[in-house]
Motif scaffolding. Sequence first.
Motif, PDB file in Angstrom:
ATOM      1  N   THR A 171     -22.556 -10.647  -4.541  1.00 16.06           N
ATOM      2  CA  THR A 171     -23.183  -9.507  -3.882  1.00 16.06           C
ATOM      3  C   THR A 171     -22.161  -8.916  -2.919  1.00 16.06           C
ATOM      4  O   THR A 171     -21.805  -9.538  -1.917  1.00 16.06           O
ATOM      5  CB  THR A 171     -24.466  -9.947  -3.143  1.00 16.06           C
ATOM      6  OG1 THR A 171     -25.399 -10.457  -4.108  1.00 16.06           O
ATOM      7  CG2 THR A 171     -25.106  -8.777  -2.406  1.00 16.06           C
ATOM      8  N   PRO A 204     -18.099   3.272  -8.794  1.00 10.20           N
ATOM      9  CA  PRO A 204     -18.995   3.589  -7.669  1.00 10.20           C
ATOM     10  C   PRO A 204     -18.756   2.708  -6.446  1.00 10.20           C
ATOM     11  O   PRO A 204     -18.842   3.187  -5.308  1.00 10.20           O
ATOM     12  CB  PRO A 204     -20.402   3.377  -8.250  1.00 10.20           C
ATOM     13  CG  PRO A 204     -20.223   2.602  -9.519  1.00 10.20           C
ATOM     14  CD  PRO A 204     -18.861   2.939 -10.026  1.00 10.20           C
ATOM     15  N   MET A 205     -18.413   1.446  -6.667  1.00 10.63           N
ATOM     16  CA  MET A 205     -18.193   0.578  -5.508  1.00 10.63           C
ATOM     17  C   MET A 205     -16.856   0.870  -4.819  1.00 10.63           C
ATOM     18  O   MET A 205     -16.723   0.672  -3.614  1.00 10.63           O
ATOM     19  CB  MET A 205     -18.292  -0.896  -5.921  1.00 10.63           C
ATOM     20  CG  MET A 205     -19.699  -1.341  -6.260  1.00 10.63           C
ATOM     21  SD  MET A 205     -20.895  -1.101  -4.885  1.00 10.63           S
ATOM     22  CE  MET A 205     -21.726   0.385  -5.448  1.00 10.63           C
ATOM     23  N   ALA A 208     -17.694   3.872  -2.712  1.00  7.77           N
ATOM     24  CA  ALA A 208     -18.528   3.436  -1.583  1.00  7.77           C
ATOM     25  C   ALA A 208     -17.702   2.675  -0.546  1.00  7.77           C
ATOM     26  O   ALA A 208     -17.929   2.786   0.660  1.00  7.77           O
ATOM     27  CB  ALA A 208     -19.682   2.570  -2.090  1.00  7.77           C
ATOM     28  N   ALA A 211     -15.929   5.165   1.537  1.00  4.75           N
ATOM     29  CA  ALA A 211     -16.913   5.849   2.381  1.00  4.75           C
ATOM     30  C   ALA A 211     -17.355   4.959   3.540  1.00  4.75           C
ATOM     31  O   ALA A 211     -17.666   5.431   4.632  1.00  4.75           O
ATOM     32  CB  ALA A 211     -18.127   6.264   1.539  1.00  4.75           C
TER      33      ALA A 211
ATOM     34  N   LEU D 172     -27.035  -5.618   2.640  1.00  6.74           N
ATOM     35  CA  LEU D 172     -27.302  -4.410   1.867  1.00  6.74           C
ATOM     36  C   LEU D 172     -26.533  -4.481   0.549  1.00  6.74           C
ATOM     37  O   LEU D 172     -25.322  -4.653   0.542  1.00  6.74           O
ATOM     38  CB  LEU D 172     -26.869  -3.189   2.695  1.00  6.74           C
ATOM     39  CG  LEU D 172     -27.390  -1.836   2.239  1.00  6.74           C
ATOM     40  CD1 LEU D 172     -28.908  -1.779   2.314  1.00  6.74           C
ATOM     41  CD2 LEU D 172     -26.802  -0.725   3.119  1.00  6.74           C
ATOM     42  N   ASP D 173     -27.263  -4.366  -0.556  1.00 10.27           N
ATOM     43  CA  ASP D 173     -26.660  -4.547  -1.883  1.00 10.27           C
ATOM     44  C   ASP D 173     -26.459  -3.187  -2.541  1.00 10.27           C
ATOM     45  O   ASP D 173     -27.263  -2.752  -3.367  1.00 10.27           O
ATOM     46  CB  ASP D 173     -27.607  -5.431  -2.709  1.00 10.27           C
ATOM     47  CG  ASP D 173     -27.111  -5.637  -4.130  1.00 10.27           C
ATOM     48  OD1 ASP D 173     -25.902  -5.472  -4.373  1.00 10.27           O
ATOM     49  OD2 ASP D 173     -27.950  -5.980  -4.992  1.00 10.27           O
ATOM     50  N   LEU D 174     -25.362  -2.511  -2.182  1.00 12.79           N
ATOM     51  CA  LEU D 174     -25.177  -1.150  -2.691  1.00 12.79           C
ATOM     52  C   LEU D 174     -24.890  -1.105  -4.184  1.00 12.79           C
ATOM     53  O   LEU D 174     -25.121  -0.071  -4.833  1.00 12.79           O
ATOM     54  CB  LEU D 174     -24.098  -0.409  -1.897  1.00 12.79           C
ATOM     55  CG  LEU D 174     -24.508  -0.051  -0.468  1.00 12.79           C
ATOM     56  CD1 LEU D 174     -23.423   0.803   0.186  1.00 12.79           C
ATOM     57  CD2 LEU D 174     -25.843   0.684  -0.430  1.00 12.79           C
ATOM     58  N   ALA D 175     -24.421  -2.209  -4.761  1.00 13.22           N
ATOM     59  CA  ALA D 175     -24.220  -2.217  -6.214  1.00 13.22           C
ATOM     60  C   ALA D 175     -25.551  -2.008  -6.929  1.00 13.22           C
ATOM     61  O   ALA D 175     -25.582  -1.567  -8.086  1.00 13.22           O
ATOM     62  CB  ALA D 175     -23.574  -3.530  -6.655  1.00 13.22           C
ATOM     63  N   PRO D 178     -26.123   1.998  -8.424  1.00  8.04           N
ATOM     64  CA  PRO D 178     -25.804   2.414  -9.803  1.00  8.04           C
ATOM     65  C   PRO D 178     -26.521   1.564 -10.861  1.00  8.04           C
ATOM     66  O   PRO D 178     -26.824   2.067 -11.952  1.00  8.04           O
ATOM     67  CB  PRO D 178     -24.273   2.238  -9.885  1.00  8.04           C
ATOM     68  CG  PRO D 178     -23.888   1.376  -8.728  1.00  8.04           C
ATOM     69  CD  PRO D 178     -24.918   1.603  -7.666  1.00  8.04           C
ATOM     70  N   ALA D 208     -21.644   5.408   2.473  1.00  9.37           N
ATOM     71  CA  ALA D 208     -21.348   4.549   1.320  1.00  9.37           C
ATOM     72  C   ALA D 208     -22.464   4.629   0.279  1.00  9.37           C
ATOM     73  O   ALA D 208     -22.210   4.582  -0.924  1.00  9.37           O
ATOM     74  CB  ALA D 208     -21.143   3.105   1.786  1.00  9.37           C
ATOM     75  N   ALA D 212     -21.965   5.685  -3.556  1.00  9.99           N
ATOM     76  CA  ALA D 212     -22.344   4.777  -4.648  1.00  9.99           C
ATOM     77  C   ALA D 212     -23.311   5.436  -5.620  1.00  9.99           C
ATOM     78  O   ALA D 212     -23.660   4.855  -6.643  1.00  9.99           O
ATOM     79  CB  ALA D 212     -22.955   3.497  -4.073  1.00  9.99           C
TER      80      ALA D 212
END
Lengths: 250, 250, 250, 250
Positions: A171, A204-205, A208, A211, D172-175, D178, D208, D212
């Motif tokens: 994660t 995308p990561m 991010a 950013a 926070l799991d920004l993956a 997408p 971010a 993402a």
Amino acid sequence: MDITIKLKSGTSIPNDRLIIAGPCAVESYEQLLMIAKFIKSKGANVLRGGAYKPRTSPYSFQGMKEEGLEVFKSVKKEVGIPIVTELMDARDLDKIYDVADIIQIGSRNMHNFSLLTEVGKQDKPVLLKRGMSATIKEWINAAEYIAVEGNTNIIMCERGIRTYNDYTRNTLDLAAVPIIKKETGLPVIVDPSHGTGIKELVKPMSLASFAAGADGIMVEVHPEPEKALSDGPQSLTFDEFEDVVESLNK
Amino acid sequence: MDITIKLKSGTSIPNDRLIIAGPCAVESYEQLLMIAKFIKSKGANVLRGGAYKPRTSPYSFQGMKEEGLEVFKSVKKEVGIPIVTELMDARDLDKIYDVADIIQIGSRNMHNFSLLTEVGKQDKPVLLKRGMSATIKEWINAAEYIAVEGNTNIIMCERGIRTYNDYTRNTLDLAAVPIIKKETGLPVIVDPSHGTGIKELVKPMSLASFAAGADGIMVEVHPEPEKALSDGPQSLTFDEFEDVVESLNK
Amino acid sequence: MDITIKLKSGTSIPNDRLIIAGPCAVESYEQLLMIAKFIKSKGANVLRGGAYKPRTSPYSFQGMKEEGLEVFKSVKKEVGIPIVTELMDARDLDKIYDVADIIQIGSRNMHNFSLLTEVGKQDKPVLLKRGMSATIKEWINAAEYIAVEGNTNIIMCERGIRTYNDYTRNTLDLAAVPIIKKETGLPVIVDPSHGTGIKELVKPMSLASFAAGADGIMVEVHPEPEKALSDGPQSLTFDEFEDVVESLNK
Amino acid sequence: MDITIKLKSGTSIPNDRLIIAGPCAVESYEQLLMIAKFIKSKGANVLRGGAYKPRTSPYSFQGMKEEGLEVFKSVKKEVGIPIVTELMDARDLDKIYDVADIIQIGSRNMHNFSLLTEVGKQDKPVLLKRGMSATIKEWINAAEYIAVEGNTNIIMCERGIRTYNDYTRNTLDLAAVPIIKKETGLPVIVDPSHGTGIKELVKPMSLASFAAGADGIMVEVHPEPEKALSDGPQSLTFDEFEDVVESLNK
């Protein structure tokens, strides 16, 4: 933001952002040469690759070792790009020092305090990956083990932490980026390849990460990911790498 | 169940259960002597203690190092009890080998593959603690790194894994006991001191460990836990240790 | 230790330990009757089974619902054994209350505060399972939501927490047993079936639960686990259940 | 990317991005009015706020409930901004439906399948927060519980998952952004306030999130965070909110 990684050679990486790319493991001279030329031509400023590979099973490919370091030397001479590679054992320090411009401490060794102490005595930058279940405090303390020996030329690398969230390999904790910058003032990069384990998520990561304030990224690139000796599913093809860099340029 | 840990000396630990006890860190000759005599008199069959201590912060007490090993030698001679102590750096192997009857690989080094390879070449038992976020498979693979070098005299030690469950220091995974026994056939012990971080939990978790099929326990004992240089809150007093052993005897 | 669960009927469960057994889901009258007779004959004192099943996917079997409750009523009359079954929706309370001697709040609803408030107003015991990632404090607070309404007849049930440790379905946290007993004084039971997801682990974990101080266990039993509509891999056969109870009796 | 959230009123939110802002809990008419006017003037397109608050302890402030809904009605009439608020109990559906333009299902109820089924029968959009330890698959299945009833007007909200990483409130799991977009095609927003618990991290994590691929953010705003009845440390002041929106506009 402008970060400068000072290299031992007297030169430095004067870019506004660090793009480290290369294969998971060095597999051959031809492979590394082709990758190095390509990534450099697209704007990468450091070549990554493992000569010594920490693998979960003793029966997996463990890297080309000394032979891999020789490959690095030749490719570096030919292409002219700084190199980052992992040190796994203090007894290999001289060999790694000889070829690496940046010495990597991998996730599995973030708590290897004698190794941290050893690179703390060197005059080359250290790329310190976050341990696979390290808290922010433990990661900063690992950097402290290096800094207390005199070497403050440290690049912190977020690479995801282990959770029950099984869609991705790890994660990716992007909140760590502004936190580490604030708490340490050190440059922070992100490794979305290991952080997700899925190549479609690298773009995308990566976007991010910048950013969120990251100073760079480290990604795996392989001409034929399906034939890679390790980490194929998370390696970008040349076209995919080019696409990531172009997206960042926009 | 009858496990036998064969020691280099030709003797073995012929007990039906392993009780390893001692301080977190060796602090002085007097301290270790007092503890060794006491725990032996109550039925412990191995003395534990750290001479080299892996500490999260470089500013914490790092152990008495060589001096601590000398203390171990003297105490061992005087009391006659086998010793287990941690190896953190392959370069210290000769010094540790010289005094330890059982060589410990700590949680933070479970993924230190070059260290595992090194102890795999030795003719003394290895106590392999589970990594702080290791899966069962990774832990077994770490044992495999040792065994593949020829040393199959391995004791697996469950010591809790890291979770969000913050009442205890770690989450003791007792299901790992029957799993590891089934998957590897190796002896398995449990460290309820690190596994919980709370001394009141050492007794119920020791009883539960044996009920789950464990071959032994490893617990921290200190004459004055509140003055311990590390891990005080999880160390048993002499009276508490005696109470734990008596409960196990019932 | 002697725990007494007072039932609404005026009777109570006067055993020194609680053994709750039954199928994951009620599947038919014949199935439940056979199981109820068998487990009672071997010493179980409560029959469990789901009429309403919380399933991750809306396309999975959701339980026999009202029909399942009717089955419960018939079996209870014929066999004479108290029943525990899960309440998932406050609007079903009357129907569940009508047949259950003990009302179960499942893991997924431990944070469903309006449901907790509702069972807090009832005069029947509540079996409160730990949430799948609940801390000790949150679990105790959930019990507090029930108790504050007047119902202190609460049985706490440890059923494992979610971690990255993927060999087992959950990580059974047996240290929670002495902790909850100390912090709340409430009876604590353990569900090793959900806690591990592997039927071979039910016996060692049941023994370990009692050794850790648990007042009871709750296990899944099915005459033909391979044909169970849910949770087959963790259900004990009749022979296996008998073996677990005999081990506990020793 | 252009997302459109169709509202019951026949209007829709025709923005290229969703900015949901407001207090954690509705505290008074004056408070909500002031916040609503301010956030709308800065570009927010939905007002958030809790009338019913799921709190870990029964002794914490539980929200203004019906009175809070009345406040919402008045403010909505006066300011003209759509409202999202949480439904915690199916029995409150009519009251919530009456005032909310978007019905929120909170993290603690992501596994409350009867509640999901209920909102699946409504003709208003549902904002579905990820459960505090939900896997991607479970979260998608929760959406499936809603969709299978006919309501596919679902907004997925990543709000961090629970880990041992204790610097932030959640990880926070920004993956997930997408991933959910690819797997479901549904709009995905991010809640960096709950996702980090630290207001200084709201800005970098908002940037971010959009990088993402998120379609929106949901943030907590309070005129005087230090006096907020809940979640003060993660609430933005008016100035800070303005700064976040301006950064997004660049």
